[in-house]
Design an enzyme around this catalytic site. Structure first.
Site, PDB file in Angstrom:
ATOM      1  N   ASP A  25       3.164   9.480  -1.066  1.00 12.41           N
ATOM      2  CA  ASP A  25       2.007   8.684  -0.654  1.00 12.41           C
ATOM      3  C   ASP A  25       1.801   7.577  -1.680  1.00 12.41           C
ATOM      4  OD1 ASP A  25      -0.177   8.095   0.949  1.00 12.41           O
ATOM      5  OD2 ASP A  25      -0.984  10.123   0.897  1.00 12.41           O
TER       6      ASP A  25
ATOM      7  N   HIS B  96       0.819  -1.223   0.000  1.00 12.55           N
ATOM      8  CA  HIS B  96       0.000   0.000   0.000  1.00 12.55           C
ATOM      9  C   HIS B  96       0.850   1.268   0.000  1.00 12.55           C
ATOM     10  CE1 HIS B  96      -3.963  -1.932   0.807  1.00 12.55           C
ATOM     11  NE2 HIS B  96      -3.127  -2.933   1.042  1.00 12.55           N
TER      12      HIS B  96
HETATM   13  C1  GDG Z   1      -2.074   3.751   3.265  1.00 10.77           C
HETATM   14  C2  GDG Z   1      -1.079   4.449   2.312  1.00 10.77           C
HETATM   15  C3  GDG Z   1      -2.803   4.288   0.493  1.00 10.77           C
HETATM   16  C4  GDG Z   1      -9.137   9.323   7.890  1.00 10.77           C
HETATM   17  N1  GDG Z   1      -9.558   9.967   8.970  1.00 10.77           N
HETATM   18  C5  GDG Z   1     -10.627   9.307   9.434  1.00 10.77           C
HETATM   19  C6  GDG Z   1     -10.877   8.247   8.570  1.00 10.77           C
HETATM   20  N2  GDG Z   1      -9.934   8.278   7.640  1.00 10.77           N
HETATM   21  C7  GDG Z   1      -9.860   7.349   6.499  1.00 10.77           C
HETATM   22  C8  GDG Z   1      -9.998   8.125   5.202  1.00 10.77           C
HETATM   23  C9  GDG Z   1      -9.319   7.162   4.226  1.00 10.77           C
HETATM   24  C10 GDG Z   1      -8.232   6.540   5.090  1.00 10.77           C
HETATM   25  O1  GDG Z   1      -8.571   6.752   6.462  1.00 10.77           O
HETATM   26  C11 GDG Z   1      -6.865   7.158   4.832  1.00 10.77           C
HETATM   27  O2  GDG Z   1      -6.373   6.628   3.652  1.00 10.77           O
HETATM   28  P1  GDG Z   1      -5.126   7.233   2.855  1.00 10.77           P
HETATM   29  O3  GDG Z   1      -5.012   6.491   1.596  1.00 10.77           O
HETATM   30  O4  GDG Z   1      -5.379   8.677   2.640  1.00 10.77           O
HETATM   31  O5  GDG Z   1      -3.856   7.098   3.797  1.00 10.77           O
HETATM   32  P2  GDG Z   1      -3.085   5.970   4.726  1.00 10.77           P
HETATM   33  O6  GDG Z   1      -3.838   5.712   5.973  1.00 10.77           O
HETATM   34  O7  GDG Z   1      -1.701   6.489   4.891  1.00 10.77           O
HETATM   35  O8  GDG Z   1      -3.070   4.618   3.858  1.00 10.77           O
HETATM   36  C12 GDG Z   1      -1.845   5.227   1.251  1.00 10.77           C
HETATM   37  C13 GDG Z   1      -3.657   3.493   1.465  1.00 10.77           C
HETATM   38  O9  GDG Z   1      -2.870   2.820   2.449  1.00 10.77           O
HETATM   39  C14 GDG Z   1      -4.505   2.450   0.722  1.00 10.77           C
HETATM   40  O10 GDG Z   1      -3.721   1.575  -0.021  1.00 10.77           O
HETATM   41  O11 GDG Z   1      -3.657   5.078  -0.311  1.00 10.77           O
HETATM   42  O12 GDG Z   1      -0.931   5.794   0.330  1.00 10.77           O
HETATM   43  O13 GDG Z   1      -0.224   5.320   3.056  1.00 10.77           O
HETATM   44  O14 GDG Z   1     -10.198   6.157   3.803  1.00 10.77           O
HETATM   45  O15 GDG Z   1     -11.352   8.348   4.960  1.00 10.77           O
HETATM   46  N3  GDG Z   1     -11.914   7.401   8.724  1.00 10.77           N
HETATM   47  C15 GDG Z   1     -12.747   7.633   9.779  1.00 10.77           C
HETATM   48  N4  GDG Z   1     -12.557   8.659  10.646  1.00 10.77           N
HETATM   49  C16 GDG Z   1     -11.518   9.513  10.523  1.00 10.77           C
HETATM   50  O16 GDG Z   1     -11.366  10.445  11.309  1.00 10.77           O
HETATM   51  N5  GDG Z   1     -13.813   6.823   9.953  1.00 10.77           N
END
Ligand code: GDG
Length: 438
Positions: free
Chosen positions: A372, A165
């Site tokens: 990212d 990821h």
């Molecule tokens: C890794 C990789 C890759 C955030 N705040 C809350 C919340 N979230 C959810 C968001 C989104 C997820 O968390 C964050 O996803 P990201 O992709 O932006 O980032 P990482 O956590 O670093 O994820 C990344 C990912 O894996 C998938 O392969 O895209 O590059 O680093 O879904 O909505 N959800 C809730 N409350 C929050 O306050 N319920």
């Protein structure tokens, strides 16, 4: 019947203790979001760490297992010392910074590597209790790089997929890792190795060629008796889930309440876990410069910045939190008026529906990672704009920038470019916004 066995460091629920009771909460982060669809398949099980040390709670373990079993989840329990060395240590202070191309933040400790190997073996034992050679074993992310190879030794004909990821760094950075051969030998135990982008695939193929001498033809590699494939699979979101949630009456009610409070002030939104890869200080510098250069926008726009607590035990993250607190304080004291707060900063997580209301409410999303793998927040923002309005400003360093090329793409290190993009976004006519979002 063939099963899918999902394996990741964390289960999609995390267990913790509150008032002497065990509490289940959804795990934060993109992996849980990205796999939510796949795990609904009734013929799947998900194996992962429960985020919980059983010490002192031994009598609850059977009950916990039973409770999770109903959701097709299999917990792995690790003691605090192993978690410290494996998770906070090797995974998050060696692999995470190195794979995000921050070699100066990378520390390498033999004891942590030992525990990393041990924990991968614990996962292997658990997988073997559930998997047969007819099943698909789908391993996720950098915490478990050795697992494909360990399983391959025990089940030579197993179908194993590995998906990463986070980014895979260039060979010049990856080669720093003292255990580079062992790591690559582990991953290449899989039949299919996936990354978010073609750049990650290219970097990985170069590393296995230079370090293990493995040549490839269009991503297909012949290794002794086996063939495996390396390819890009950009992860998406459940588009309709976000779209429909944004259209619920209850979400609209929340948006209405916020709007009443903000009145005509435009909202720029950012949501990230606390992490130095997410470019939070750089974003604040961009916003500060924007307000500095464009005084006519003061009192007319606020940055709604949600930072979700993460890895709080790691020193670098504690330092980052202090840096962000201080920067927000400085911007506030510099521009704030009796009627207006420039940065609305929240250090906590929110229920999904509140995020949906924030996505729907916001005129602009400002997503500025320094690196990212993909970034799902920007995709969720676009999906939640059911009238196709809104402007996405997105860092070119996010995997998602390759797909969302109609966004205003910026280099997050370029403060002026970020400030200018904010102005462009706020001034963009509605028909242009809609054209970009369809
Ligand atoms: C890794 C990789 C890759 C955030 N705040 C809350 C919340 N979230 C959810 C968001 C989104 C997820 O968390 C964050 O996803 P990201 O992709 O932006 O980032 P990482 O956590 O670093 O994820 C990344 C990912 O894996 C998938 O392969 O895209 O590059 O680093 O879904 O909505 N959800 C809730 N409350 C929050 O306050 N319920």
């Amino acid at each position: 019947m063939e099963k899918t066995i999902i394996v990741s460091n964390r289960l999609p629920v995390t267990l913790s203790r509150k008032d002497n009771k065990v509490v289940f909460t959804p795990s934060p982060g993109g992996l849980a979001t990205g796999l939510a669809g796949a795990s609904k398949d009734m013929n799947s099980v998900w194996i992962g760490w429960a985020g919980f040390s059983p010490e002192g709670f031994q009598e609850n373990i059977d009950e916990i297992r039973l409770n999770l079993e109903k959701q097709r989840l299999v917990p792995i329990f690790l003691n605090d010392e192993d978690v410290n060395q494996f998770y906070e240590g090797f995974s998050n202070t060696t692999l995470w910074p190195l794979f995000h191309s921050f070699p100066t933040y990378t520390s390498c400790h033999e004891e942590q590597w030992e525990v990393y190997q041990k924990v991968n073996e614990i996962f292997c034992e658990e997988v073997l209790k559930h998997a047969g050679e007819e099943d698909l074993i789908w391993i996720h992310d950098y915490h478990l790089l050795l697992l494909p190879g360990l399983i391959r030794k025990k089940l030579p004909k197993a179908k194993i997929a590995y998906f990463q990821h986070i980014p895979f760094p260039s060979y010049e950075i990856f080669r720093i890792l003292p255990w580079r051969e062992r790591i690559l030998e582990g991953v290449t135990g899989a039949d299919l190795i996936g990354f978010h982008t073609h750049d990650d695939v290219k970097h990985f193929l170069t590393s296995i060629q230079r370090i293990l001498g493995m040549e490839n033809k269009m991503g297909t590699v012949r290794a002794e008796e086996r063939i495996f494939k390396v390819d890009a699979f950009p992860l998406g979101i459940d588009y309709y889930k976000y779209r429909e949630m944004s259209m619920l009456k209850s979400t609209e009610r929340q948006v209405g309440l916020h709007r009443k409070q903000f009145q005509d002030v435009k909202i720029i939104l950012s949501i990230d876990r606390l992490d130095y890869t997410k470019g939070i200080p750089e974003r604040l510098k961009g916003f500060d410069t924007f307000l500095e250069k464009n005084p006519e926008f003061r009192e007319k726009v606020s940055l709604l910045m949600i930072v979700v607590p993460s890895r709080e035990k790691v020193q670098l993250y504690k330092d980052l939190k202090m840096e962000i607190d201080e920067m927000v304080g400085n911007i506030t004291s510099k521009y704030r008026t009796v009627n207006w707060t420039p940065v609305l900063y929240f250090y906590r997580s929110y229920p999904l529906q509140s995020l949906s209301a924030f996505y729907k409410l916001s005129d602009v999303a400002l997503i500025t990672p320094l690196r990212d793998g993909m970034n799902l927040v920007c995709k969720e923002y676009v999906a939640s704009r059911h009238d196709e309005s809104g402007v996405l400003i997105l860092s070119e360093m996010a995997g998602a920038a390759k797909e969302l090329s109609d966004a205003l793409i910026i280099n997050p290190y370029n403060v002026e470019e970020c400030a200018n993009a904010i102005k462009t976004a706020l001034c963009m006519p509605l028909d242009e916004q809609k054209k970009k979002n369809v």
